[in-house]
Design a protein around this motif. Structure first.
Motif, PDB file in Angstrom:
ATOM      1  N   SER A  90       0.835  -1.210   0.000  1.00 28.28           N
ATOM      2  CA  SER A  90       0.000   0.000   0.000  1.00 28.28           C
ATOM      3  C   SER A  90       0.865   1.254   0.000  1.00 28.28           C
ATOM      4  O   SER A  90       0.731   2.126   0.869  1.00 28.28           O
ATOM      5  CB  SER A  90      -0.951   0.008   1.202  1.00 28.28           C
ATOM      6  OG  SER A  90      -1.801  -1.102   1.173  1.00 28.28           O
ATOM      7  N   PRO A  91       1.757   1.375  -0.992  1.00 25.12           N
ATOM      8  CA  PRO A  91       2.703   2.491  -0.985  1.00 25.12           C
ATOM      9  C   PRO A  91       2.057   3.826  -1.370  1.00 25.12           C
ATOM     10  O   PRO A  91       1.056   3.869  -2.080  1.00 25.12           O
ATOM     11  CB  PRO A  91       3.727   2.079  -2.045  1.00 25.12           C
ATOM     12  CG  PRO A  91       2.919   1.292  -3.023  1.00 25.12           C
ATOM     13  CD  PRO A  91       1.918   0.536  -2.178  1.00 25.12           C
ATOM     14  N   SER A  92       2.670   4.894  -0.884  1.00 21.79           N
ATOM     15  CA  SER A  92       2.297   6.245  -1.308  1.00 21.79           C
ATOM     16  C   SER A  92       3.510   7.150  -1.122  1.00 21.79           C
ATOM     17  O   SER A  92       4.303   6.954  -0.200  1.00 21.79           O
ATOM     18  CB  SER A  92       1.096   6.792  -0.536  1.00 21.79           C
ATOM     19  OG  SER A  92       1.446   7.055   0.796  1.00 21.79           O
ATOM     20  N   CYS A 117       1.063  10.275  -4.830  1.00 21.93           N
ATOM     21  CA  CYS A 117       0.984   9.157  -5.768  1.00 21.93           C
ATOM     22  C   CYS A 117       0.845   7.874  -4.957  1.00 21.93           C
ATOM     23  O   CYS A 117       1.659   7.610  -4.068  1.00 21.93           O
ATOM     24  CB  CYS A 117       2.245   9.085  -6.638  1.00 21.93           C
ATOM     25  SG  CYS A 117       2.233   7.655  -7.750  1.00 21.93           S
ATOM     26  N   ASN A 118      -0.200   7.109  -5.248  1.00 22.04           N
ATOM     27  CA  ASN A 118      -0.368   5.806  -4.616  1.00 22.04           C
ATOM     28  C   ASN A 118      -0.716   4.737  -5.648  1.00 22.04           C
ATOM     29  O   ASN A 118      -1.140   3.649  -5.306  1.00 22.04           O
ATOM     30  CB  ASN A 118      -1.405   5.857  -3.481  1.00 22.04           C
ATOM     31  CG  ASN A 118      -2.732   6.405  -3.951  1.00 22.04           C
ATOM     32  OD1 ASN A 118      -3.007   6.467  -5.142  1.00 22.04           O
ATOM     33  ND2 ASN A 118      -3.556   6.833  -3.002  1.00 22.04           N
ATOM     34  N   ASN A 148       5.433   6.243   2.311  1.00 23.12           N
ATOM     35  CA  ASN A 148       4.860   5.181   3.139  1.00 23.12           C
ATOM     36  C   ASN A 148       4.780   3.879   2.347  1.00 23.12           C
ATOM     37  O   ASN A 148       4.644   3.892   1.124  1.00 23.12           O
ATOM     38  CB  ASN A 148       3.441   5.555   3.599  1.00 23.12           C
ATOM     39  CG  ASN A 148       3.442   6.713   4.581  1.00 23.12           C
ATOM     40  OD1 ASN A 148       4.268   6.762   5.488  1.00 23.12           O
ATOM     41  ND2 ASN A 148       2.520   7.639   4.398  1.00 23.12           N
ATOM     42  N   GLY A 149       4.836   2.755   3.054  1.00 27.91           N
ATOM     43  CA  GLY A 149       4.632   1.455   2.428  1.00 27.91           C
ATOM     44  C   GLY A 149       5.849   0.919   1.693  1.00 27.91           C
ATOM     45  O   GLY A 149       5.746  -0.043   0.943  1.00 27.91           O
ATOM     46  N   SER A 150       6.996   1.522   1.853  1.00 25.13           N
ATOM     47  CA  SER A 150       8.270   1.051   1.283  1.00 25.13           C
ATOM     48  C   SER A 150       8.244   0.782  -0.223  1.00 25.13           C
ATOM     49  O   SER A 150       8.590  -0.305  -0.677  1.00 25.13           O
ATOM     50  CB  SER A 150       8.724  -0.219   2.011  1.00 25.13           C
ATOM     51  OG  SER A 150       8.870   0.025   3.383  1.00 25.13           O
TER      52      SER A 150
END
Length: 163
Positions: A90-92, A117-118, A148-150
């Motif tokens: 769940s990256p952003s 951007c996600n 976030n979310g690596s």
């Protein structure tokens, strides 16, 4: 006003349009279109509608990236910015792109607020520019404020035309 240039090619009985643009003002166009496809062209004015693009790829983007994208000796008008992420859970990534005549100053931001951007699919368009006209002699740079979310990568695509 001006001249219109259209280039087409026929392959296996099907006509394909390669590009279509307008030359602003006087221009000279010389070309030898043969089976080999040799085309030569010169113009004394800029060509309207001709766009270029650049992509910046950042590996393992962190929350404090500050990377030079490119330098432009000519004035530009931005037409598209699309970003996409690769990897992560769940990256952003929250980012901003700025420009200015020097990298030592704060610069002018493309958007009034940072962009998020996600997307890990086809990308997210970020085309609601507050400042889409970049003056000649400008540096363009990419900054992040949150990651976030690596994600393993963010790719940011910019499309522009000479102003």
């Amino acid at each position: 006003d001006g001249a219109y240039v259209r280039t087409q090619i026929e392959l296996d009985g099907t006509l394909h349009q390669l590009f279509n643009f307008q030359v602003d003002g006087s221009a000279s166009v010389a070309g030898n279109l043969a089976a080999s496809g040799n085309i030569s062209m010169s113009a004394s004015k800029r060509i309207k509608g001709w766009t270029q693009s650049r992509t910046l790829n950042v590996e393992s983007p962190g929350a404090a990236e500050n990377l030079t994208f490119f330098y432009t000796p000519k004035a530009l008008t931005l037409t598209d910015c699309t970003a996409v992420l690769v990897g992560g859970t769940s990256p952003s990534v929250t980012f901003q792109i700025s420009y200015g005549s020097t990298r030592s100053a704060a610069g002018t931001n493309l958007w009034s607020s940072s962009q998020v951007c996600n997307s890990t699919g086809s990308g997210t368009a970020h085309n609601d520019f507050s400042n889409s006209s970049i003056p000649a002699g400008s540096w363009i740079w990419f900054k992040t404020s949150v990651s976030n979310g690596s994600p393993s990568q963010i790719s940011v695509f910019l499309e522009y035309a000479e102003a």
